[in-house]
Design an enzyme around this catalytic site. Structure first.
Site, PDB file in Angstrom:
ATOM      1  N   ASP A  13      41.579   3.623 -70.578  1.00  0.00           N
ATOM      2  CA  ASP A  13      40.220   3.031 -69.885  1.00  0.00           C
ATOM      3  C   ASP A  13      42.596   2.207 -69.023  1.00  0.00           C
ATOM      4  OD1 ASP A  13      38.388   3.426 -69.196  1.00  0.00           O
ATOM      5  OD2 ASP A  13      38.167   2.434 -70.949  1.00  0.00           O
ATOM      6  N   GLU A  14      43.788   3.276 -69.106  1.00  0.00           N
ATOM      7  CA  GLU A  14      45.406   2.339 -69.127  1.00  0.00           C
ATOM      8  C   GLU A  14      45.163   1.971 -67.102  1.00  0.00           C
ATOM      9  OE1 GLU A  14      44.556   4.986 -70.567  1.00  0.00           O
ATOM     10  OE2 GLU A  14      45.614   5.338 -72.910  1.00  0.00           O
ATOM     11  N   GLY A  15      44.702   2.899 -66.500  1.00  0.00           N
ATOM     12  CA  GLY A  15      44.265   2.645 -64.985  1.00  0.00           C
ATOM     13  C   GLY A  15      45.033   4.420 -64.421  1.00  0.00           C
ATOM     14  N   LYS A  16      44.858   4.933 -65.710  1.00  0.00           N
ATOM     15  CA  LYS A  16      45.624   6.560 -65.198  1.00  0.00           C
ATOM     16  C   LYS A  16      44.692   6.799 -63.736  1.00  0.00           C
ATOM     17  CE  LYS A  16      42.761   8.303 -68.717  1.00  0.00           C
ATOM     18  NZ  LYS A  16      42.012   6.603 -69.139  1.00  0.00           N
ATOM     19  N   GLY A  40      35.650   7.105 -66.901  1.00  0.00           N
ATOM     20  CA  GLY A  40      35.335   6.337 -65.896  1.00  0.00           C
ATOM     21  C   GLY A  40      36.941   5.999 -65.587  1.00  0.00           C
ATOM     22  N   HIS A  41      36.914   5.984 -63.433  1.00  0.00           N
ATOM     23  CA  HIS A  41      38.627   6.073 -63.759  1.00  0.00           C
ATOM     24  C   HIS A  41      37.946   5.602 -62.415  1.00  0.00           C
ATOM     25  CE1 HIS A  41      40.504  10.018 -65.624  1.00  0.00           C
ATOM     26  NE2 HIS A  41      39.781   8.728 -66.346  1.00  0.00           N
ATOM     27  N   GLN A 223      40.254   9.837 -71.426  1.00  0.00           N
ATOM     28  CA  GLN A 223      40.155   9.307 -72.485  1.00  0.00           C
ATOM     29  C   GLN A 223      42.227   8.868 -72.951  1.00  0.00           C
ATOM     30  OE1 GLN A 223      38.270  12.344 -73.123  1.00  0.00           O
ATOM     31  NE2 GLN A 223      36.961  10.458 -72.105  1.00  0.00           N
ATOM     32  N   THR A 306      30.221   2.048 -68.843  1.00  0.00           N
ATOM     33  CA  THR A 306      29.397   1.634 -70.476  1.00  0.00           C
ATOM     34  C   THR A 306      29.195   0.198 -69.661  1.00  0.00           C
ATOM     35  OG1 THR A 306      30.922   1.001 -71.891  1.00  0.00           O
ATOM     36  CG2 THR A 306      29.746   3.672 -71.368  1.00  0.00           C
ATOM     37  N   ARG A 310      35.415  -4.932 -73.272  1.00  0.00           N
ATOM     38  CA  ARG A 310      36.759  -3.889 -74.202  1.00  0.00           C
ATOM     39  C   ARG A 310      37.313  -4.903 -75.126  1.00  0.00           C
ATOM     40  NH1 ARG A 310      39.246  -1.721 -68.378  1.00  0.00           N
ATOM     41  NH2 ARG A 310      37.617   0.168 -67.916  1.00  0.00           N
ATOM     42  N   LEU A 337      50.796  -5.242 -65.278  1.00  0.00           N
ATOM     43  CA  LEU A 337      51.249  -6.995 -66.164  1.00  0.00           C
ATOM     44  C   LEU A 337      50.784  -8.450 -64.904  1.00  0.00           C
ATOM     45  CD1 LEU A 337      54.372  -6.461 -66.720  1.00  0.00           C
ATOM     46  CD2 LEU A 337      55.235  -6.918 -63.970  1.00  0.00           C
ATOM     47  N   ASP A 338      50.250  -7.777 -64.018  1.00  0.00           N
ATOM     48  CA  ASP A 338      49.679  -9.418 -63.109  1.00  0.00           C
ATOM     49  C   ASP A 338      48.880  -9.969 -64.139  1.00  0.00           C
ATOM     50  OD1 ASP A 338      48.077  -7.280 -62.951  1.00  0.00           O
ATOM     51  OD2 ASP A 338      46.754  -7.889 -61.444  1.00  0.00           O
ATOM     52  N   GLY A 420      48.387  -4.759 -59.864  1.00  0.00           N
ATOM     53  CA  GLY A 420      47.268  -5.382 -59.233  1.00  0.00           C
ATOM     54  C   GLY A 420      46.647  -4.044 -58.636  1.00  0.00           C
TER      55      GLY A 420
HETATM   56  P1  GDP Z   1      41.244   5.173 -66.349  1.00  0.00           P
HETATM   57  O1  GDP Z   1      40.035   5.174 -66.656  1.00  0.00           O
HETATM   58  O2  GDP Z   1      42.588   4.710 -66.654  1.00  0.00           O
HETATM   59  O3  GDP Z   1      41.583   5.906 -64.896  1.00  0.00           O
HETATM   60  O4  GDP Z   1      41.134   3.066 -66.311  1.00  0.00           O
HETATM   61  P2  GDP Z   1      39.843   2.817 -65.599  1.00  0.00           P
HETATM   62  O5  GDP Z   1      39.736   2.561 -63.975  1.00  0.00           O
HETATM   63  O6  GDP Z   1      39.197   2.485 -66.918  1.00  0.00           O
HETATM   64  O7  GDP Z   1      40.534   0.943 -65.907  1.00  0.00           O
HETATM   65  C1  GDP Z   1      41.684   0.057 -65.041  1.00  0.00           C
HETATM   66  C2  GDP Z   1      41.332  -0.688 -64.935  1.00  0.00           C
HETATM   67  O8  GDP Z   1      42.121  -1.932 -64.361  1.00  0.00           O
HETATM   68  C3  GDP Z   1      40.521  -0.594 -63.651  1.00  0.00           C
HETATM   69  O9  GDP Z   1      39.416  -1.608 -63.180  1.00  0.00           O
HETATM   70  C4  GDP Z   1      41.918  -0.384 -62.363  1.00  0.00           C
HETATM   71  O10 GDP Z   1      41.168  -1.178 -60.400  1.00  0.00           O
HETATM   72  C5  GDP Z   1      42.384  -1.694 -62.978  1.00  0.00           C
HETATM   73  N1  GDP Z   1      43.538  -1.751 -63.037  1.00  0.00           N
HETATM   74  C6  GDP Z   1      44.762  -1.347 -63.002  1.00  0.00           C
HETATM   75  N2  GDP Z   1      45.975  -1.468 -62.638  1.00  0.00           N
HETATM   76  C7  GDP Z   1      45.847  -2.430 -62.251  1.00  0.00           C
HETATM   77  C8  GDP Z   1      47.014  -3.193 -62.186  1.00  0.00           C
HETATM   78  O11 GDP Z   1      48.612  -3.405 -62.552  1.00  0.00           O
HETATM   79  N3  GDP Z   1      46.193  -5.053 -62.126  1.00  0.00           N
HETATM   80  C9  GDP Z   1      44.933  -5.495 -62.052  1.00  0.00           C
HETATM   81  N4  GDP Z   1      44.535  -6.301 -61.995  1.00  0.00           N
HETATM   82  N5  GDP Z   1      44.553  -4.199 -62.577  1.00  0.00           N
HETATM   83  C10 GDP Z   1      44.602  -3.048 -62.734  1.00  0.00           C
HETATM   84  P1  IMO Z   2      39.093   6.973 -69.184  1.00  0.00           P
HETATM   85  O1  IMO Z   2      39.044   8.443 -68.827  1.00  0.00           O
HETATM   86  C1  IMO Z   2      38.203   4.399 -72.989  1.00  0.00           C
HETATM   87  C2  IMO Z   2      35.644   6.256 -76.158  1.00  0.00           C
HETATM   88  C3  IMO Z   2      34.484   5.691 -76.899  1.00  0.00           C
HETATM   89  C4  IMO Z   2      33.994   5.964 -78.189  1.00  0.00           C
HETATM   90  C5  IMO Z   2      35.002   7.649 -78.216  1.00  0.00           C
HETATM   91  C6  IMO Z   2      33.755   8.308 -78.033  1.00  0.00           C
HETATM   92  O2  IMO Z   2      37.879   6.459 -68.801  1.00  0.00           O
HETATM   93  O3  IMO Z   2      39.823   6.090 -69.898  1.00  0.00           O
HETATM   94  P2  IMO Z   2      32.411   9.614 -76.395  1.00  0.00           P
HETATM   95  O4  IMO Z   2      31.656   9.528 -75.469  1.00  0.00           O
HETATM   96  O5  IMO Z   2      33.702   9.917 -76.198  1.00  0.00           O
HETATM   97  O6  IMO Z   2      32.348  10.124 -77.603  1.00  0.00           O
HETATM   98  O7  IMO Z   2      33.231   8.162 -77.234  1.00  0.00           O
HETATM   99  O8  IMO Z   2      35.727   6.925 -76.706  1.00  0.00           O
HETATM  100  N1  IMO Z   2      35.966   6.612 -74.766  1.00  0.00           N
HETATM  101  C7  IMO Z   2      36.121   5.586 -74.037  1.00  0.00           C
HETATM  102  N2  IMO Z   2      37.379   4.561 -74.258  1.00  0.00           N
HETATM  103  N3  IMO Z   2      38.559   5.006 -72.136  1.00  0.00           N
HETATM  104  C8  IMO Z   2      37.835   6.344 -71.764  1.00  0.00           C
HETATM  105  O9  IMO Z   2      37.894   7.665 -71.350  1.00  0.00           O
HETATM  106  C9  IMO Z   2      36.682   7.145 -72.815  1.00  0.00           C
HETATM  107  N4  IMO Z   2      35.986   7.790 -72.910  1.00  0.00           N
HETATM  108  C10 IMO Z   2      35.919   7.890 -74.189  1.00  0.00           C
HETATM  109  O10 IMO Z   2      34.114   3.725 -75.993  1.00  0.00           O
HETATM  110  O11 IMO Z   2      35.001   5.081 -79.069  1.00  0.00           O
HETATM  111 MG    MG Z   3      38.615   3.720 -67.646  1.00  0.00          MG
END
Ligand code: GDP
Ligand code: IMO
Ligand code: MG
Length: 429
Positions: A13-16, A40-41, A223, A306, A310, A337-338, A420
């Site tokens: 969930d780093e914002g990939k 979930g991207h 992940q 889900t 977090r 950063l925001d 953002g």
């Molecule tokens: P991913 O799984 O690495 O693709 O990341 P997620 O989409 O699960 O979670 C990142 C969340 O941060 C999402 O809701 C994005 O819309 C949001 N996001 C990404 N970059 C930024 C940012 O620079 N600022 C803010 N406020 N939100 C961001």
């Molecule tokens: P993205 O691609 C954050 C976590 C689950 C759990 C562990 C194992 O959006 O960054 P699993 O269902 O894979 O067997 O769960 O990994 N997890 C994630 N956490 N971002 C994800 O994907 C994740 N996919 C799995 O919360 O701790």
């Molecule tokens: Mg995600």
């Protein structure tokens, strides 16, 4: 550049997704190499928020071909729902643009039922999985008993699927969990087969052909490094190779493609984790609420897949340095950063302390984190709203100092900073 790898440098969930979207306009192929719909991207384009679980985030741009690689585990129902969702939003998801590896593994309802039953059995020691059947599907893959996407094309697929469900039912019975009815699953899968068949391809051959012609491939990690099956905080990990090494086996491309590769580690400006497992820099109470948000904004720290809140904390520089090594990162991308605007003081974990001794790196990586306490360096915060800033020199000097410290700690340049969630809310360095 022929190959660019976008990999999560933390616990996911780093914002990939939004960073893949930034680079995808120039790519010929955007490919997922690991995981399944546990990912979930999110990508925000104008007022439209795309939430992608299986289809690579690059699909939103019109140029690249989107590949679901052989290293993935694919729930056909989830894939078809996502294809429909994207088509409704006007994205071209025809088989010309979306290619699914014949060698990717299937996730069936049996895998999801087993995921739930195994988590229930673990009780307090549960991993906190996403419940998407990921672990059981990769378990069957390793046991050499699973069904693959290409099996959907064979005449005896129905028989194989029935045998798979019956075998899972025996395990579910042993786990005292409800069993599954075979016939309705067979009927549903018969529909999936006809819809998915046109997408099935030898994606390894297609990806290698693009590389051979000098084309560009963008690999989209799911992940993050610390959830990698081998290199993460085992056993609180996912069941796939999330790290950069997984790109080569997960897409079926030779390692020589790594020669000129750019490996971009995406890292939030703080730390988050969803699910169980160690988190040394975790914070609680008011500060946690401040970093997580209340859930009122779509970017607040609640799982894209889900909806779970977090866990949040200060950026862990020791674990980030580990991610640099394990992935061979060549650059960093810092997101969100925001969110730090308005905090009086920021903390960055630069080392750990145990029994009075200071550790710059953990002796056994992140597997053994018990008893290690973070050593923090403190930085003054900034009050300015950075969301409209697009040039590095316009960032508050305190923000630059914080970013500079991350760059120094890791020895890597910071290529992009996001301020953002919107597509354009990026500062290039
Ligand atoms: P991913 O799984 O690495 O693709 O990341 P997620 O989409 O699960 O979670 C990142 C969340 O941060 C999402 O809701 C994005 O819309 C949001 N996001 C990404 N970059 C930024 C940012 O620079 N600022 C803010 N406020 N939100 C961001
Ligand atoms: P993205 O691609 C954050 C976590 C689950 C759990 C562990 C194992 O959006 O960054 P699993 O269902 O894979 O067997 O769960 O990994 N997890 C994630 N956490 N971002 C994800 O994907 C994740 N996919 C799995 O919360 O701790
Ligand atoms: Mg995600």
């Amino acid at each position: 550049m022929p190959l660019q790898i976008i990999v999560g440098a933390q616990w996911g969930d780093e914002g990939k997704g939004r960073i893949v979207d930034w680079f995808a306009a120039q790519a010929d192929i955007v490919a997922r190499y690991n995981g399944g719909d546990n990912a979930g991207h999110s990508v925000t384009v104008g007022s439209q928020l795309f939430k992608l679980h299986l289809v690579p985030s690059g699909i939103i741009h019109s140029r690249p071909i989107a590949v679901l690689g052989n290293g993935m585990v694919i729930n056909p129902e989830a894939l078809l729902n996502e294809i429909d969702m994207l088509a409704n939003l006007g994205v071209d998801v025809s088989p010309r643009r979306l290619r699914v590896s014949h060698a990717a593994h299937l996730i069936t309802p049996a895998h999801r039922a087993l995921d739930a039953a195994l988590e229930a059995q673990r009780g307090k020691g549960s991993i906190g999985t996403t419940g998407r059947g990921i672990g059981p599907a990769y378990t069957d893959k390793a046991a050499r008993t699973n069904l693959r996407v290409g099996d959907m094309l064979s005449a005896d697929f129905g028989e194989k699927l029935a045998a798979h469900i019956e075998a899972a039912n025996r395990t579910l019975t042993a786990l005292q969990a409800p069993v599954l009815e075979v016939q309705p699953i067979l009927s549903r899968f018969a529909e999936y087969v006809s819809r998915i068949a046109p997408y099935i391809a030898d994606t390894s051959a297609e990806t290698c052909a693009v590389l051979a012609q000098g084309g560009s491939v963008l690999a989209e990690g799911a992940q993050g490094t610390l959830l990698d099956l081998d290199h993460g905080t085992y056993p609180f990990v996912t069941s796939s190779a999330t790290t950069a090494g997984g790109v080569f086996t997960g897409l079926g491309i030779g390692v020589t493609a790594a020669r000129d590769a750019v490996v971009s580690g995406v890292c939030k400006s703080f730390q988050t984790r969803v699910g169980s497992g160690p988190f040394p820099t975790e914070v609680f109470d008011d500060l946690a609420l401040r970093l997580r948000g209340t859930g009122a904004n779509p970017w607040d720290e609640y799982g894209t897949t889900t909806g779970r809140p977090r866990r949040v904390g200060w950026l862990d520089g020791v674990l980030l340095r580990y991610a640099v090594r394990i992935n061979g990162l060549t650059e960093l991308v810092i997101t969100k950063l925001d969110i730090l605007s308005g905090l009086e003081t920021l903390k960055l974990c630069v080392a750990y302390r145990k029994n009075g001794q200071i550790y710059q790196d953990l002796p056994f990586g992140p597997t053994e984190l018990d008893g290690y306490e973070p050593v923090y360096e403190e930085f003054p915060g900034w009050s300015e709203d950075v969301r409209d800033i697009r040039r590095w020199r316009d960032l508050p000097s305190a923000a630059c100092d914080y970013l500079q410290a991350i760059s120094q700690l890791t020895g890597l340049p910071i290529r992009l900073v996001s301020v953002g969630p919107e597509r354009e809310q990026i500062v290039e360095h």
